[in-house]
Design a protein around this motif. Structure first.
Motif, PDB file in Angstrom:
ATOM      1  N   PRO A  90     -21.575  23.351  -1.962  1.00 57.05           N
ATOM      2  CA  PRO A  90     -22.000  23.828  -3.286  1.00 57.05           C
ATOM      3  C   PRO A  90     -23.131  24.854  -3.238  1.00 57.05           C
ATOM      4  N   MET A  91     -23.781  24.997  -2.093  1.00 57.50           N
ATOM      5  CA  MET A  91     -24.885  25.959  -2.000  1.00 57.50           C
ATOM      6  C   MET A  91     -24.418  27.394  -2.218  1.00 57.50           C
ATOM      7  N   VAL A  92     -23.153  27.648  -1.969  1.00 57.20           N
ATOM      8  CA  VAL A  92     -22.615  28.995  -2.104  1.00 57.20           C
ATOM      9  C   VAL A  92     -22.445  29.366  -3.584  1.00 57.20           C
ATOM     10  N   LEU A  93     -22.300  28.372  -4.442  1.00 57.67           N
ATOM     11  CA  LEU A  93     -22.046  28.615  -5.862  1.00 57.67           C
ATOM     12  C   LEU A  93     -23.322  29.011  -6.588  1.00 57.67           C
ATOM     13  N   PRO A  94     -23.207  29.849  -7.616  1.00 59.82           N
ATOM     14  CA  PRO A  94     -24.387  30.220  -8.414  1.00 59.82           C
ATOM     15  C   PRO A  94     -24.971  28.990  -9.110  1.00 59.82           C
ATOM     16  N   ALA A  95     -26.226  28.766  -8.899  1.00 59.81           N
ATOM     17  CA  ALA A  95     -26.894  27.600  -9.509  1.00 59.81           C
ATOM     18  C   ALA A  95     -28.393  27.836  -9.476  1.00 59.81           C
ATOM     19  N   GLY A  96     -29.126  27.009 -10.215  1.00 57.92           N
ATOM     20  CA  GLY A  96     -30.570  27.128 -10.262  1.00 57.92           C
ATOM     21  C   GLY A  96     -31.226  26.662  -8.978  1.00 57.92           C
ATOM     22  N   LEU A  97     -32.481  27.021  -8.835  1.00 60.94           N
ATOM     23  CA  LEU A  97     -33.211  26.673  -7.617  1.00 60.94           C
ATOM     24  C   LEU A  97     -33.431  25.169  -7.483  1.00 60.94           C
ATOM     25  N   TRP A  98     -33.620  24.477  -8.591  1.00 62.29           N
ATOM     26  CA  TRP A  98     -33.843  23.032  -8.494  1.00 62.29           C
ATOM     27  C   TRP A  98     -32.577  22.311  -8.039  1.00 62.29           C
ATOM     28  N   TRP A  99     -31.419  22.789  -8.476  1.00 64.97           N
ATOM     29  CA  TRP A  99     -30.155  22.241  -7.993  1.00 64.97           C
ATOM     30  C   TRP A  99     -30.017  22.497  -6.496  1.00 64.97           C
ATOM     31  N   LEU A 100     -30.403  23.687  -6.082  1.00 61.24           N
ATOM     32  CA  LEU A 100     -30.351  24.015  -4.658  1.00 61.24           C
ATOM     33  C   LEU A 100     -31.312  23.139  -3.859  1.00 61.24           C
ATOM     34  N   ALA A 101     -32.468  22.844  -4.449  1.00 57.92           N
ATOM     35  CA  ALA A 101     -33.441  21.989  -3.762  1.00 57.92           C
ATOM     36  C   ALA A 101     -32.865  20.594  -3.521  1.00 57.92           C
ATOM     37  N   ALA A 102     -32.130  20.077  -4.515  1.00 59.68           N
ATOM     38  CA  ALA A 102     -31.513  18.759  -4.348  1.00 59.68           C
ATOM     39  C   ALA A 102     -30.475  18.791  -3.227  1.00 59.68           C
ATOM     40  N   LEU A 103     -29.725  19.882  -3.146  1.00 58.01           N
ATOM     41  CA  LEU A 103     -28.735  20.008  -2.080  1.00 58.01           C
ATOM     42  C   LEU A 103     -29.397  20.098  -0.707  1.00 58.01           C
ATOM     43  N   PHE A 104     -30.541  20.758  -0.640  1.00 56.00           N
ATOM     44  CA  PHE A 104     -31.263  20.836   0.625  1.00 56.00           C
ATOM     45  C   PHE A 104     -31.716  19.455   1.074  1.00 56.00           C
ATOM     46  N   VAL A 105     -32.124  18.612   0.129  1.00 61.33           N
ATOM     47  CA  VAL A 105     -32.525  17.249   0.484  1.00 61.33           C
ATOM     48  C   VAL A 105     -31.332  16.498   1.073  1.00 61.33           C
ATOM     49  N   VAL A 106     -30.183  16.606   0.422  1.00 58.06           N
ATOM     50  CA  VAL A 106     -28.982  15.915   0.906  1.00 58.06           C
ATOM     51  C   VAL A 106     -28.563  16.454   2.279  1.00 58.06           C
ATOM     52  N   ALA A 107     -28.637  17.775   2.436  1.00 54.42           N
ATOM     53  CA  ALA A 107     -28.265  18.368   3.722  1.00 54.42           C
ATOM     54  C   ALA A 107     -29.193  17.916   4.841  1.00 54.42           C
ATOM     55  N   GLY A 108     -30.425  17.608   4.513  1.00 53.77           N
ATOM     56  CA  GLY A 108     -31.363  17.168   5.540  1.00 53.77           C
ATOM     57  C   GLY A 108     -31.161  15.733   5.985  1.00 53.77           C
ATOM     58  N   LEU A 109     -30.500  14.927   5.154  1.00 52.65           N
ATOM     59  CA  LEU A 109     -30.340  13.502   5.467  1.00 52.65           C
ATOM     60  C   LEU A 109     -29.738  13.233   6.850  1.00 52.65           C
ATOM     61  N   PRO A 110     -28.685  13.948   7.274  1.00 51.40           N
ATOM     62  CA  PRO A 110     -28.074  13.617   8.565  1.00 51.40           C
ATOM     63  C   PRO A 110     -28.777  14.204   9.778  1.00 51.40           C
ATOM     64  N   VAL A 111     -29.761  15.089   9.580  1.00 51.28           N
ATOM     65  CA  VAL A 111     -30.305  15.841  10.712  1.00 51.28           C
ATOM     66  C   VAL A 111     -31.000  14.933  11.730  1.00 51.28           C
ATOM     67  N   ALA A 112     -31.945  14.116  11.284  1.00 54.80           N
ATOM     68  CA  ALA A 112     -32.647  13.230  12.222  1.00 54.80           C
ATOM     69  C   ALA A 112     -31.704  12.237  12.895  1.00 54.80           C
ATOM     70  N   PRO A 113     -30.789  11.594  12.145  1.00 56.73           N
ATOM     71  CA  PRO A 113     -29.841  10.702  12.825  1.00 56.73           C
ATOM     72  C   PRO A 113     -28.947  11.429  13.836  1.00 56.73           C
ATOM     73  N   LEU A 114     -28.549  12.661  13.528  1.00 54.50           N
ATOM     74  CA  LEU A 114     -27.743  13.424  14.483  1.00 54.50           C
ATOM     75  C   LEU A 114     -28.550  13.752  15.735  1.00 54.50           C
ATOM     76  N   ASN A 115     -29.828  14.045  15.553  1.00 54.89           N
ATOM     77  CA  ASN A 115     -30.690  14.290  16.716  1.00 54.89           C
ATOM     78  C   ASN A 115     -30.796  13.047  17.581  1.00 54.89           C
ATOM     79  N   ALA A 116     -30.987  11.894  16.945  1.00 57.38           N
ATOM     80  CA  ALA A 116     -31.103  10.645  17.696  1.00 57.38           C
ATOM     81  C   ALA A 116     -29.805  10.343  18.443  1.00 57.38           C
TER      82      ALA A 116
END
Length: 197
Positions: free
Chosen positions: A70-96
Motif C-alpha cells: 500500500p505504500m505505493v498508493l497515494p495516501a497521507g503521511l500519517w497513513w504511511l507512518a502506520a505502514l512503516f510501523v507494520v513493515a518494521g515488525l518483522p525486521v528484528a525477528p528476521l535478523n534473529a
C-alpha cells in the motif's frame, strides 16, 4: 548459506529503499522533517517485533511484503507512518532468524566467516536499495521508490518459501545451503585434525 545470503541481500534492499522513500515522500509533501517520524515508526515496529512470540520466517516476510504494497498508493503521511510501523515488525525477528541460521549452517571453525557473508550481504543490499530507490525517486516519483522496497520484500518472501538445500559442489556432509567455497576451506582443517589424532 547461499539462500541465506540472497535473503539478507533482498531484505537489505527493502531497508535501504524505505530509508530513501521516507525522505523523498516527506519532502514531496513539503514536510521533510516527517521522514524522521517515518523511520522512527519503522524502528518502533522492529522493537515491538523483537518482543513478540516467535514466528516462522515465511510469515514474517509475508508481513513485510504486505506492508510495502500500500505504500505505493497515494495516501497521507500519517497513513504511511502506520505502514512503516507494520513493515518494521518483522525486521528484528528476521535478523534473529538469520543469526541462528548462520550459526547452524557454518562448519566448525568458519562461524566468523559465515557471519561476514550475511553481514556483507545485508550492507550491500541496503546500499543497492538506496541507490535504486534514489534514482527512481528523482527520475519518476518519490512514491514509486517504495516499489523498490516491495521488490526486495517479495524476493525475501520467495526465498523463504523455498526449502533450503545444499548447492552443487558442496563437499559431502556440508550443512544445507552453505557455500561450497566456505565448506571447502574448512575441509583441509578437519582433515589435518583427523590425521593428527
Amino acid at each position: 548459506m547461499r539462500r541465506l545470503v540472497l535473503s539478507r541481500t533482498a531484505l537489505g534492499v527493502t531497508i535501504g529503499a524505505l530509508q530513501v522513500a521516507a525522505a523523498a515522500v516527506a519532502s514531496a509533501h513539503g514536510r521533510a522533517g516527517f521522514a524522521g517520524l517515518l523511520l522512527g515508526g519503522f524502528a518502533l515496529g522492529s522493537l515491538v517485533g523483537s518482543l513478540s512470540p516467535r514466528v516462522g520466517e515465511l510469515p514474517l516476510t509475508v508481513i513485510l511484503a504486505a506492508a510495502t504494497v500500500p505504500m505505493v498508493l497515494p495516501a497521507g503521511l500519517w497513513w504511511l507512518a502506520a505502514l512503516f510501523v507494520v513493515a518494521g515488525l518483522p525486521v528484528a525477528p528476521l535478523n534473529a532468524t538469520a543469526y541462528e541460521a548462520t550459526d547452524a549452517a557454518a562448519p566448525a571453525g568458519t562461524a566468523t566467516e559465515a557471519r561476514m557473508w550475511t553481514a556483507t550481504a545485508t550492507a550491500a543490499g541496503t546500499a543497492l536499495g538506496s541507490a535504486v530507490a534514489g534514482a527512481v525517486a528523482d527520475g519518476a516519483s518519490p512514491r514509486l521508490a517504495c516499489l523498490v522496497a516491495l521488490g526486495g520484500a517479495l524476493v525475501t518472501a520467495a526465498v523463504a518459501a523455498v526449502p533450503a538445500g545444499s548447492p552443487p559442489g558442496s563437499p559431502p556432509g556440508s550443512p544445507p545451503g552453505f557455500p561450497a567455497a566456505v565448506s571447502a576451506a574448512a575441509t583441509p582443517a578437519r582433515r589435518g585434525s583427523s590425521a593428527g589424532s
